[in-house]
Design a protein around this motif. Structure first.
Motif, short mmCIF file in Angstrom:
data_model
loop_
_atom_site.label_atom_id
_atom_site.label_comp_id
_atom_site.label_asym_id
_atom_site.label_seq_id
_atom_site.Cartn_x
_atom_site.Cartn_y
_atom_site.Cartn_z
N VAL A 237 0.82 -1.21 0.00
CA VAL A 237 0.00 0.00 0.00
C VAL A 237 0.86 1.26 0.00
CG1 VAL A 237 -1.82 1.26 1.23
CG2 VAL A 237 -1.81 -1.24 1.25
N TYR A 238 1.95 1.26 0.77
CA TYR A 238 2.69 2.50 1.02
C TYR A 238 4.15 2.51 0.56
CZ TYR A 238 -1.26 3.53 4.06
OH TYR A 238 -2.52 3.76 4.53
N GLY A 239 4.68 1.38 0.17
CA GLY A 239 6.11 1.28 -0.09
C GLY A 239 6.67 2.29 -1.08
N GLU A 240 5.96 2.53 -2.17
CA GLU A 240 6.46 3.43 -3.22
C GLU A 240 6.03 4.87 -3.02
OE1 GLU A 240 8.67 2.55 -5.56
OE2 GLU A 240 8.71 0.70 -4.38
N ARG A 241 5.36 5.16 -1.93
CA ARG A 241 4.88 6.52 -1.71
C ARG A 241 5.98 7.40 -1.10
NH1 ARG A 241 -0.82 6.63 -2.24
NH2 ARG A 241 -1.74 4.53 -2.22
N PHE A 242 5.78 8.69 -1.25
CA PHE A 242 6.77 9.68 -0.78
C PHE A 242 6.82 9.73 0.74
CE2 PHE A 242 7.29 13.98 0.90
CZ PHE A 242 8.56 14.30 0.45
N HIS A 243 8.04 9.79 1.26
CA HIS A 243 8.28 10.13 2.66
C HIS A 243 9.66 10.78 2.75
CE1 HIS A 243 8.78 10.12 6.96
NE2 HIS A 243 7.54 9.70 7.11
N PRO A 244 9.76 11.96 3.35
CA PRO A 244 11.04 12.67 3.37
C PRO A 244 12.13 11.97 4.17
CG PRO A 244 9.41 13.80 4.73
CD PRO A 244 8.68 12.76 3.96
N PHE A 245 11.77 11.06 5.08
CA PHE A 245 12.77 10.35 5.87
C PHE A 245 13.24 9.06 5.21
CE2 PHE A 245 12.14 12.01 10.50
CZ PHE A 245 12.62 13.25 10.10
N GLY A 246 12.56 8.65 4.13
CA GLY A 246 12.97 7.43 3.45
C GLY A 246 14.12 7.68 2.50
N LYS A 247 14.97 6.70 2.32
CA LYS A 247 16.03 6.83 1.32
C LYS A 247 15.38 6.94 -0.05
CE LYS A 247 19.46 4.30 4.04
NZ LYS A 247 20.32 3.09 4.13
N GLU A 248 15.88 7.87 -0.84
CA GLU A 248 15.27 8.20 -2.13
C GLU A 248 13.82 8.63 -1.95
OE1 GLU A 248 15.76 4.90 -4.73
OE2 GLU A 248 17.95 5.07 -4.83
N SER A 249 13.51 9.15 -0.74
CA SER A 249 12.18 9.68 -0.40
C SER A 249 11.07 8.65 -0.55
CB SER A 249 11.87 10.92 -1.26
OG SER A 249 12.79 11.94 -0.99
N LYS A 250 11.39 7.37 -0.35
CA LYS A 250 10.40 6.31 -0.45
C LYS A 250 10.10 5.74 0.93
CE LYS A 250 10.10 6.17 -5.01
NZ LYS A 250 8.84 6.51 -5.72
N MET A 251 8.84 5.48 1.19
CA MET A 251 8.42 4.92 2.45
C MET A 251 8.96 3.51 2.65
SD MET A 251 6.74 5.45 5.24
CE MET A 251 6.27 4.34 6.59
N LYS A 252 9.29 2.84 1.58
CA LYS A 252 9.71 1.44 1.64
C LYS A 252 10.89 1.23 2.58
CE LYS A 252 10.80 -2.56 -1.28
NZ LYS A 252 11.88 -3.06 -0.42
N THR A 253 11.85 2.12 2.57
CA THR A 253 13.03 1.92 3.41
C THR A 253 12.70 2.02 4.90
OG1 THR A 253 13.63 4.27 3.23
CG2 THR A 253 14.64 2.75 1.66
N ILE A 254 11.66 2.79 5.22
CA ILE A 254 11.21 2.88 6.61
C ILE A 254 10.49 1.59 7.01
CG2 ILE A 254 9.73 4.13 8.22
CD1 ILE A 254 10.25 6.65 6.58
N VAL A 255 9.61 1.12 6.13
CA VAL A 255 8.89 -0.11 6.41
C VAL A 255 9.86 -1.28 6.53
CG1 VAL A 255 7.17 -1.74 5.55
CG2 VAL A 255 6.81 0.72 5.27
N ASP A 256 10.83 -1.34 5.66
CA ASP A 256 11.80 -2.45 5.68
C ASP A 256 12.63 -2.47 6.96
OD1 ASP A 256 10.94 -3.34 3.25
OD2 ASP A 256 12.55 -2.42 2.09
N ALA A 257 12.70 -1.33 7.66
CA ALA A 257 13.46 -1.25 8.91
C ALA A 257 12.60 -1.63 10.12
CB ALA A 257 14.02 0.15 9.11
N SER A 258 11.38 -2.10 9.88
CA SER A 258 10.46 -2.41 10.97
C SER A 258 10.95 -3.58 11.82
CB SER A 258 9.06 -2.76 10.43
OG SER A 258 8.52 -1.70 9.68
N GLU A 259 10.83 -3.40 13.13
CA GLU A 259 11.04 -4.51 14.06
C GLU A 259 9.72 -5.22 14.35
OE1 GLU A 259 14.86 -2.98 16.71
OE2 GLU A 259 12.83 -2.76 17.51
N ARG A 260 8.62 -4.51 14.12
CA ARG A 260 7.30 -5.07 14.41
C ARG A 260 6.29 -4.44 13.47
NH1 ARG A 260 7.05 -3.24 19.06
NH2 ARG A 260 8.24 -4.94 19.97
N VAL A 261 5.39 -5.25 12.95
CA VAL A 261 4.31 -4.77 12.10
C VAL A 261 3.00 -5.35 12.63
CG1 VAL A 261 3.29 -4.81 9.79
CG2 VAL A 261 5.75 -4.54 10.05
N THR A 262 2.00 -4.50 12.76
CA THR A 262 0.69 -4.97 13.23
C THR A 262 -0.42 -4.36 12.38
OG1 THR A 262 0.34 -3.15 14.80
CG2 THR A 262 1.56 -5.06 15.60
#
Length: 433
Positions: free
Chosen positions: A266-291
């Motif tokens: 749903v969100y991996g390819e969306r913009f986020h300023p804290f993601g590498k290359e401004s992608k949300m995917k790098t933040i999600v991939d760093a998750s220790e827990r997903v619910t």
């Protein structure tokens, strides 16, 4: 099914059904007020739900009074700013650090599990928790000397007061509802929305200037919020529609078993300023827990007190989590109920629970309505197609000072225990007698 054997009933002044935030806060307060109690938790171990938690000024003063705030501050992140984007267009920021100046505390964000264990410690630890206590009967007869709580495995607790802190599908609430003649045992409905959330490990590419910065990402067809936690960890929450089969009645979602891939879909390819290359995917991939958590809406708030049964938290007033007040309201309930229990047991005040019900019923209704209205603004779902316009005005042009002024009604309500508290040394067992 094995036959259960009768056991000697345990006798306490207060039986707390549920070992969540409301139940453990209640226990921590009773421990300091010298009122005997026990926490009845249906799971075999204390298992915090969710990823992160928001703790606002309206609950922090009480936690400070109980000696918990100093500990949670070491594990939490103060919220200083919220940066708001419409797709990848920067709308501006709101300086949430002003809450410290206005209300005495910042809003704090932290891992829910860590906060839960701080509460468990303050409550007296496992000495006062009865694990695997799956309540299957509550008996509250007016002419009996005490109420009775029974578990499936045969354990029994006798208590003067039963506190229902057992969540949105509360068994205690069901009993109370029947006592007051409600036909529906739980007047909640699934909204059709699901919160997918996660808690990441430290994002090493961020710096100290990124600490305390949250983001509201308003995409065309979805929304996402990310909150700063300790060491540049991120707690993110996305809202998605439930995956329902054709013709399926939307009682609850089928997003169970959510993974990083589920969120990235749903969100991996969306913009986020804290993601590498401004992608949300790098933040999600760093998750220790997903619910994934269903979003419910309260249709009718029942009375919070009847006989010897009293409700707190989601058992009394479930609300959408769009503004993150669920945990704070459970803590508020516990504080006000702690005052009422002191007045009941130590001052023999017969009106204590009536005041509790009056205070908390109104507050709960106000918060439920506010939470629902905020959700409509945040998702731009206002009548007559005004949602996008109103959201843009509020989020892009309204100064922070107006936001802080508006939230006075919410954050300036800071209940505390009105009576002297016992000074309990760290590690001392609780007073469940």
């Amino acid at each position: 099914m094995a036959e259960t054997k009768p056991q000697t009933p345990e006798r306490v002044q207060v039986a707390i059904c549920g070992g969540g935030i409301g139940g453990l806060t209640m226990a921590a307060i009773l421990r300091r007020l010298d009122i005997s109690y026990v926490v009845l938790e249906r799971y075999a171990e204390i298992t915090p739900q969710g990823a992160g938690i928001s703790l606002a000024p309206n609950c922090l003063r009480a936690l400070d009074q109980l000696g918990i705030f100093e500990k949670l501050a070491k594990h939490s992140q103060e919220l200083h700013e919220v940066h708001i984007y419409r797709n990848n267009e920067f709308w501006g920021s709101q300086r949430f650090g002003m809450t410290k100046e206005a209300f005495g505390y910042y809003v704090h964000k932290m891992e829910r599990h860590q906060f839960h264990y701080l509460l468990l410690e303050a409550a007296g630890g496992n000495d006062v928790v009865r694990l695997g206590f799956n309540v299957n009967d509550i008996v509250d007869e007016a002419d009996a000397p005490y109420a009775v709580v029974k578990a499936e495995d045969g354990r029994v607790v006798h208590a003067d007061i039963i506190v229902g802190a057992d969540g949105i599908r509360s068994y205690t609430r069901r009993v109370l509802a029947e006592k007051i003649g409600m036909k529906a045992t739980n007047t909640i409905r699934f909204t059709g929305r699901v919160h997918m959330s996660g808690y990441t490990k430290p994002l090493t590419h961020l710096t100290t200037k990124d600490e305390g910065v949250a983001h509201w990402l308003l995409y065309d067809d979805a929304i996402l919020t990310t909150w700063p936690c300790k060491d540049n960890r991120q707690w993110y929450i996305g809202v998605a529609g439930a995956r329902l089969k054709p013709g399926e009645v939307p009682d609850r979602s089928v997003w169970k078993g959510a993974t990083k891939d589920t969120v990235n879909e749903v969100y991996g390819e969306r913009f986020h300023p804290f993601g590498k290359e401004s992608k949300m995917k790098t933040i999600v991939d760093a998750s220790e827990r997903v619910t994934a958590a269903n979003v419910f809406q309260e249709l009718e708030v029942p009375e919070m007190v009847k006989g010897r049964i009293v409700l707190v938290g989601d058992a009394a007033h479930s609300m959408t989590s769009f503004f993150g007040q669920g945990g704070c309201q459970a803590i508020e309930d516990a504080v006000e109920l702690g005052n009422a229990l002191h007045e009941h047991f130590h001052l023999n005040d017969p009106t204590a629970f009536d005041r509790y019900s009056e205070i908390r019923q109104k507050r709960a209704n106000d918060l439920i309505q506010f939470s629902e209205n905020f959700a409509k603004v945040h998702t731009a779902r206002l009548p007559y197609g005004l949602g996008p316009f109103v959201r843009k005005v509020l989020y892009k042009y309204l100064p922070t000072s107006v936001w802080v002024w508006y939230f006075t009604w919410l954050f300036n309500y800071q209940p505390t225990i009105k009576y002297p508290l016992l000074d309990i040394p760290a590690g001392q067992a609780a007073s469940a007698k």
